[in-house]
Design a protein around this motif. Structure first.
Motif: not given
Ligand SMILES: C[S@@+](CC[C@H](N)C(=O)[O-])C[C@H]1O[C@@H](n2cnc3c(N)ncnc32)[C@H](O)[C@@H]1O
Length: 278
Positions: A76-80, A99-111, A134-145
């Protein structure tokens, strides 16, 4: 230290020149994005099975999040995930109801992340970006890792920590693994050569590889001491709750860059910081 990280440069051509010198955040990013794009296929082919498509490990010792419990509950947590690569860890989060969301510098990794989404049916929405913006609003996540993700590749660490704090809600959890800072004192060699300290632990000068053809940086890593990490966490409102230093498991015998059983039984290879905001 080309293989200080469990990452990118097992493939380092001999012609690449290596030095310790100052380098900006912009140049670090300009080097590392294309480097990870070039290396992603080999990285996933070599390490994908060990990582597990829906697995979560914190480093080459194989410490899993099931064992570590560094994120706390994720259902139930928002996790970046910052520096999410092919999204294995975020897929673990999503498979456990987060609710896992990923962010990475490399397009190939994301492919690769998208490919594994399709293969497993466990989908991690992911975005190309950098830890320092980070392209996200303030207070948008419960966990960042971040599991060996962006943090040791960036020059502007205060910006990355400030961004993590901004997108986390108060009381949120921030957890990340990096090469254990003490490793920077040793040659980056998985054999016995890598057991004799030869460089100053306190020398923070970045490690830079330069492409001989273009003369531009092609890979960069940044070193901070344990004290530096504590200071930058505290300076951004984090309270350190744990620093895990996974031991090399007795039966584990896998070499990953400079990580090996030979060194792992004697000196720490990975540090996992766990901190809460506010
Ligand atoms: C060693 S890999 C780890 C990926 C994944 N966490 C794993 O365990 O396989 C490091 C990742 O950090 C990403 N990275 C490097 N610099 C970054 C930055 N400034 N912002 C976001 N990601 C970055 C790389 O593209 C790469 O995918």
């Amino acid at each position: 230290m080309s293989e200080t990280i469990p990452s990118g440069t097992d493939h380092l051509p001999q012609s690449v020149s290596v030095e310790r010198r100052q380098i900006s955040e912009a140049d670090s990013r300009r080097a590392n994005g294309p480097d990870w794009d070039r290396y992603a296929d080999e990285y996933q082919a070599t390490h994908g099975a060990f990582l597990g498509d829906t697995g979560f490990i914190w480093g080459p010792e194989g410490l899993s999040e099931d064992e570590a419990g560094a994120l706390g509950p994720v259902a139930g947590r928002r996790v970046l995930e910052v520096g999410s690569g092919a999204g294995q860890c975020s897929r673990w989060v999503t498979a456990r109801g987060g609710n896992g969301i990923g962010l990475d510098l490399s397009m190939r990794q994301l492919q690769h992340s998208r490919r594994i989404d399709e293969e497993t049916g466990v989908v991690v929405p992911s975005v190309v970006g950098t830890a320092t913006q980070l392209p996200f609003a303030d207070d948008s996540f419960d966990v960042v890792f971040s599991s060996f993700g962006a943090l040791q590749f960036i020059a502007d660490l205060p910006a990355a920590l400030s961004e993590a704090a901004r997108v986390l809600r108060t009381g949120g959890r921030f957890a990340f693994s990096i090469t254990h800072p003490t490793r920077w004192s040793f040659p980056d060699d998985p054999g016995v050569e890598g057991l004799t300290a030869s460089q100053s632990y306190w020398d923070r000068t970045p490690y830079v590889e330069t492409d001989p053809e273009t003369g531009t940086p092609s890979y960069v890593e940044h070193h901070r001491t344990l004290g530096d990490w504590v200071e930058v966490l505290a300076g951004n409102g984090f309270r350190l709750v744990a620093l895990k230093e996974p031991e090399w498991p007795e039966k584990h015998d896998r070499t990953w860059g400079g990580w090996s059983r030979t060194r792992g039984l004697l000196i720490p290879g990975t540090a996992v910081f766990v901190a809460d905001l506010g």
